[in-house]
Design a protein around this motif. Structure first.
Motif, PDB file in Angstrom:
ATOM      1  N   GLN A 140      -3.325  -0.757  -5.197  1.00  0.00           N
ATOM      2  CA  GLN A 140      -4.300   0.130  -5.822  1.00  0.00           C
ATOM      3  C   GLN A 140      -4.142   0.145  -7.330  1.00  0.00           C
ATOM      4  OE1 GLN A 140      -6.867   1.704  -4.210  1.00  0.00           O
ATOM      5  NE2 GLN A 140      -7.554   2.050  -6.319  1.00  0.00           N
ATOM      6  N   SER A 141      -2.909   0.097  -7.792  1.00  0.00           N
ATOM      7  CA  SER A 141      -2.661   0.091  -9.232  1.00  0.00           C
ATOM      8  C   SER A 141      -3.231  -1.176  -9.865  1.00  0.00           C
ATOM      9  CB  SER A 141      -1.155   0.192  -9.505  1.00  0.00           C
ATOM     10  OG  SER A 141      -0.911   0.302 -10.885  1.00  0.00           O
ATOM     11  N   LYS A 177       3.525   6.015 -10.672  1.00  0.00           N
ATOM     12  CA  LYS A 177       3.003   7.387 -10.559  1.00  0.00           C
ATOM     13  C   LYS A 177       2.432   7.652  -9.172  1.00  0.00           C
ATOM     14  CE  LYS A 177       1.964   7.572 -15.496  1.00  0.00           C
ATOM     15  NZ  LYS A 177       0.948   7.769 -16.558  1.00  0.00           N
ATOM     16  N   ARG A 178       3.204   7.200  -8.172  1.00  0.00           N
ATOM     17  CA  ARG A 178       2.883   7.425  -6.751  1.00  0.00           C
ATOM     18  C   ARG A 178       1.639   6.656  -6.295  1.00  0.00           C
ATOM     19  NH1 ARG A 178       7.153   8.163  -4.632  1.00  0.00           N
ATOM     20  NH2 ARG A 178       6.052   8.817  -2.731  1.00  0.00           N
ATOM     21  N   GLN A 179       1.226   5.695  -7.060  1.00  0.00           N
ATOM     22  CA  GLN A 179       0.172   4.794  -6.600  1.00  0.00           C
ATOM     23  C   GLN A 179       0.803   3.583  -5.943  1.00  0.00           C
ATOM     24  OE1 GLN A 179      -2.495   3.776  -9.901  1.00  0.00           O
ATOM     25  NE2 GLN A 179      -4.148   4.707  -8.739  1.00  0.00           N
ATOM     26  N   SER A 180       0.043   2.925  -5.066  1.00  0.00           N
ATOM     27  CA  SER A 180       0.536   1.693  -4.464  1.00  0.00           C
ATOM     28  C   SER A 180       0.361   0.539  -5.446  1.00  0.00           C
ATOM     29  CB  SER A 180      -0.231   1.389  -3.178  1.00  0.00           C
ATOM     30  OG  SER A 180      -1.573   1.024  -3.481  1.00  0.00           O
ATOM     31  N   TRP A 181       1.066  -0.559  -5.173  1.00  0.00           N
ATOM     32  CA  TRP A 181       0.965  -1.736  -6.045  1.00  0.00           C
ATOM     33  C   TRP A 181      -0.475  -2.271  -6.020  1.00  0.00           C
ATOM     34  CZ3 TRP A 181      -0.197  -6.456  -7.669  1.00  0.00           C
ATOM     35  CH2 TRP A 181       0.565  -7.031  -8.687  1.00  0.00           C
ATOM     36  N   ASN A 217       0.808  -1.226   0.000  1.00  0.00           N
ATOM     37  CA  ASN A 217       0.000   0.000   0.000  1.00  0.00           C
ATOM     38  C   ASN A 217       0.842   1.277   0.000  1.00  0.00           C
ATOM     39  OD1 ASN A 217      -3.007  -0.776   0.285  1.00  0.00           O
ATOM     40  ND2 ASN A 217      -1.992  -2.111   1.768  1.00  0.00           N
ATOM     41  N   GLN A 218       2.155   1.155  -0.121  1.00  0.00           N
ATOM     42  CA  GLN A 218       2.981   2.358  -0.148  1.00  0.00           C
ATOM     43  C   GLN A 218       3.056   2.905  -1.579  1.00  0.00           C
ATOM     44  OE1 GLN A 218       6.722   0.460   1.142  1.00  0.00           O
ATOM     45  NE2 GLN A 218       7.669   1.167  -0.772  1.00  0.00           N
ATOM     46  N   PRO A 219       3.091   4.254  -1.736  1.00  0.00           N
ATOM     47  CA  PRO A 219       3.194   4.846  -3.081  1.00  0.00           C
ATOM     48  C   PRO A 219       4.529   4.484  -3.729  1.00  0.00           C
ATOM     49  CG  PRO A 219       2.533   6.474  -1.435  1.00  0.00           C
ATOM     50  CD  PRO A 219       2.990   5.271  -0.684  1.00  0.00           C
ATOM     51  N   LEU A 220       4.473   4.185  -5.033  1.00  0.00           N
ATOM     52  CA  LEU A 220       5.694   3.808  -5.759  1.00  0.00           C
ATOM     53  C   LEU A 220       5.906   4.760  -6.927  1.00  0.00           C
ATOM     54  CD1 LEU A 220       5.180  -0.081  -5.928  1.00  0.00           C
ATOM     55  CD2 LEU A 220       6.613   1.191  -4.316  1.00  0.00           C
ATOM     56  N   PRO A 221       7.106   5.292  -7.088  1.00  0.00           N
ATOM     57  CA  PRO A 221       7.351   6.232  -8.198  1.00  0.00           C
ATOM     58  C   PRO A 221       7.123   5.590  -9.569  1.00  0.00           C
ATOM     59  CG  PRO A 221       9.406   5.578  -7.102  1.00  0.00           C
ATOM     60  CD  PRO A 221       8.293   5.089  -6.246  1.00  0.00           C
TER      61      PRO A 221
END
Length: 640
Positions: free
Chosen positions: A297-298, A291-295, A284-288
């Protein structure tokens, strides 16, 4: 040289697996081994004495000075990338040949997978790059096709579902690909930039472990100077992830951890670890890269986007087929099931996703070759003169089947009602009777009832005469490719338009022969019978009573042909004479006497009308080609 085997080569970003299928067999493909393992880490190492090493050997062999992992990507012009890919494949090829697991050279055909989201040009460029490895026969196909073929041939998809809509979700290390398979046609669903791969989770575990390491500064120096150590640490993170998702229940306890281990030297260790709460944070951490979404959620957004695209097409998939090593992550199943709920859509995760693509690629290769050979066999039959000769041989039987019902129809719908109308004085002269019968005959032959008779006889003819001879040609093809004989048969009968395509035989008869038939048989035969009654005396004296003996005597002075014409054209016989001397019984007798002559003329005229039957032969041949071609497309999915 004949191709004996197809090799499914699943060159993955994280792992590589290889399978082999024998072309002339329908037995399931077998997994091949490198370093005594059926799955290998995608790793290429260089050893000064041993040369290039792949997989686990590249990781554990002491003295390896160069190590590259996770190098699969879209083809580009980077020379290092191109050399790594071609060298890795060439080394695998050499090891498979040395271990006698493959024949190699011209008898072996490699099928290598790529993400379904890659464009045709990218696929072609990738194929061109892989051929630099020196493999004679090689083809690149979408991995989604391999997943579909593996599910189909492993018995996980019923035939009805094969023909319906299947959504394939392939979760790999570098990408997550969505492919719709509708009526056996694969349609990749492009979501633009696709970087949603499970290796991002490995990377997040690595960065988390590195950030908390007591000797992070020293580690950084080691990684800069010796990149292969970083590669090994990244693999330790991958194994930690895999251990966690294979045993999630064990790690729900805060004191339990899935751990990896990598020794840099005797003093420095790299030990990644995760449990449930830590993995939830990572997912659930944002990933660059996203585009700053979590795995998580993406992934959810991608599945939702796939659903929206399908809804615009009016499609609800009957099945969601999940594959790719990362499809073992249970939360991906839950998300897919939530967005595509039962009972409208069934969820089918592949039980062996790490082997699915390799096995499927081997099956795709074998299927391609066998399907091409199958189509070639059928096309050989369609392109030959066999079909034409087969149909031509049975045309006399079709004529025989048509004669009796057409003769009966003409007698009952033209002759009998015409004579009955004349008998009842509804028609004035015999000439009018002739005109009436011609009109009735023409109308009946052009009508639905005559066409229905022709259609029924054509269907009977096709089923009894053509179908057995056709089956004698197609059954051996079906046996050769081990599919049901019914695949190329017409066992459920056929549509009339198929055996009589766009051609009404009634029209064909009318074009050249109906006038002759009507004039000679219906007109001539029927009228001749009535005129004979007059001229032989049966009706002479009753007519004389009405018209006078002088009229008749004058008529008799003319020649017989003129008398017949005069009687036909001018003589209006009184109704009481008509009924008395042409009773219903005599009408029946007259029809019975006319029937053989009518059948004879129909036989002669149909047989002589070669142009119409040449056209029929051609059109039936074209119809057979068209329908058999359709049946071939339906049948090839049954080929293994």
């Amino acid at each position: 040289m004949e191709i004996l085997e197809t090799i499914g080569f699943d060159l993955g970003h994280g792992e590589t697996a290889v399978a082999k299928a024998i072309v002339e067999s329908i037995e399931p493909p077998e997994m091949l081994e490198i370093n005594n393992k059926k799955n290998q880490i995608t790793a290429l190492g260089w050893h000064p004495k041993l040369g290039y090493l792949v997989g686990e050997q590249a990781l554990i062999q002491a003295g390896v000075t160069q190590l590259t992992i996770s190098f699969k990507q879209k083809p580009n012009n980077d020379s290092r990338y191109r050399e790594t890919i071609s060298t890795f494949l060439a080394t695998y090829y050499r090891l498979l040949k040395e271990s006698k697991q493959i024949e190699g050279e011209e008898t072996t055909y490699f099928y290598i997978g790529c993400p379904s989201g890659w464009s045709v040009s990218e696929r072609e460029e990738y194929q061109k790059l892989l051929r630099e490895a020196g493999i004679a026969k090689l083809n690149v196909v979408p991995e989604s096709r391999a997943a579909f073929m593996q599910a189909k041939e492993a018995g996980k998809l019923e035939y009805e579902k094969l023909l319906s809509s299947v959504l394939i979700v392939d979760i790999g290390s570098s990408t997550t690909d969505f492919t719709l398979v509708k009526s056996l046609e694969e349609i990749p669903m492009d979501f633009g930039s696709n970087t949603l791969g499970a290796s991002l989770i490995d990377k997040a575990i690595f960065e988390r472990t590195f950030a908390k390491h007591e000797q992070s500064d020293l580690l950084k120096k080691v990684f800069n100077e010796y990149p292969h150590h970083q590669a090994r640490c990244e693999l330790a993170c991958r194994k930690t992830k895999e251990d966690y998702f294979s045993n999630e229940q064990l790690y729900s306890d805060p004191q339990s951890f899935a751990r990896g281990f990598e020794s840099i030297n005797e003093q420095i260790y790299f030990i990644p670890q995760v449990n449930k709460s830590m993995m939830e944070e990572i997912l659930n951490q944002p990933l660059p890269e996203l585009k700053r979404q979590s795995w998580m959620q993406s992934f959810r957004d991608s599945v939702n986007e796939a659903k929206e695209k399908l809804e615009k097409l009016g499609i609800v998939p009957q099945l969601v087929l999940m594959t790719g090593g990362a499809s073992r992550m249970k939360f991906t199943h839950q998300i897919c099931q939530e967005i595509f709920p039962e009972p409208e859509t069934l969820l089918r995760p592949d039980p062996e996703p790490e082997r699915c693509i390799a096995l499927g690629l081997a099956r795709v290769g074998r299927w391609d070759l066998r399907a091409a050979a199958f189509k070639q066999e059928v096309n050989k039959l369609l392109d030959s003169q066999k079909l034409k000769k087969l149909i031509e041989r049975h045309i006399p039987k079709l004529i025989e089947l048509l004669i009796k019902p057409l003769a009966d129809g003409l007698l009952e719908n033209a002759v009998r009602p015409g004579v009955k109308d004349w008998q009842k004085n509804q028609i004035r002269t015999l000439g009018d009777l002739e005109t009436s019968m011609k009109s009735r005959a023409e109308q009946w032959l052009k009508g639905d009832r005559a066409q229905q008779i022709i259609n029924n006889q054509c269907i009977s003819w096709f089923n009894k005469e053509i179908q057995p001879d056709l089956a004698a040609e197609t059954d051996p093809i079906c046996r050769k490719f081990q599919i049901p004989r019914s695949s190329l048969r017409f066992e459920d009968s056929i549509e009339p338009a198929f055996v009589n395509p766009e051609l009404k035989i009634g029209d064909a008869i009318l074009a050249d022969t109906v006038a002759f038939i009507i004039n000679v048989v219906i007109g001539g035969g029927t009228l001749a019978s009535i005129i004979t009654l007059i001229l032989t005396g049966h009706l002479v004296w009753p007519i004389a009573l009405v018209y006078g003996a002088s009229v008749m005597a004058a008529g008799m002075e003319l020649n017989r042909q003129s008398v017949q014409e005069a009687i036909k054209t001018n003589l209006d016989i009184p109704s009481w004479i008509r009924f008395s001397f042409l009773s219903d019984r005599k009408v029946n007798d007259m029809c019975s006497q006319l029937k053989p002559e009518l059948e004879k003329v129909l036989q002669q005229q149909l047989a002589a009308n070669q142009e119409a039957f040449d056209k029929l032969i051609g059109q039936i041949g074209q119809g057979l080609q068209k329908v058999l071609s359709t049946k071939v497309q339906e049948a090839i999915i049954l080929i293994q």
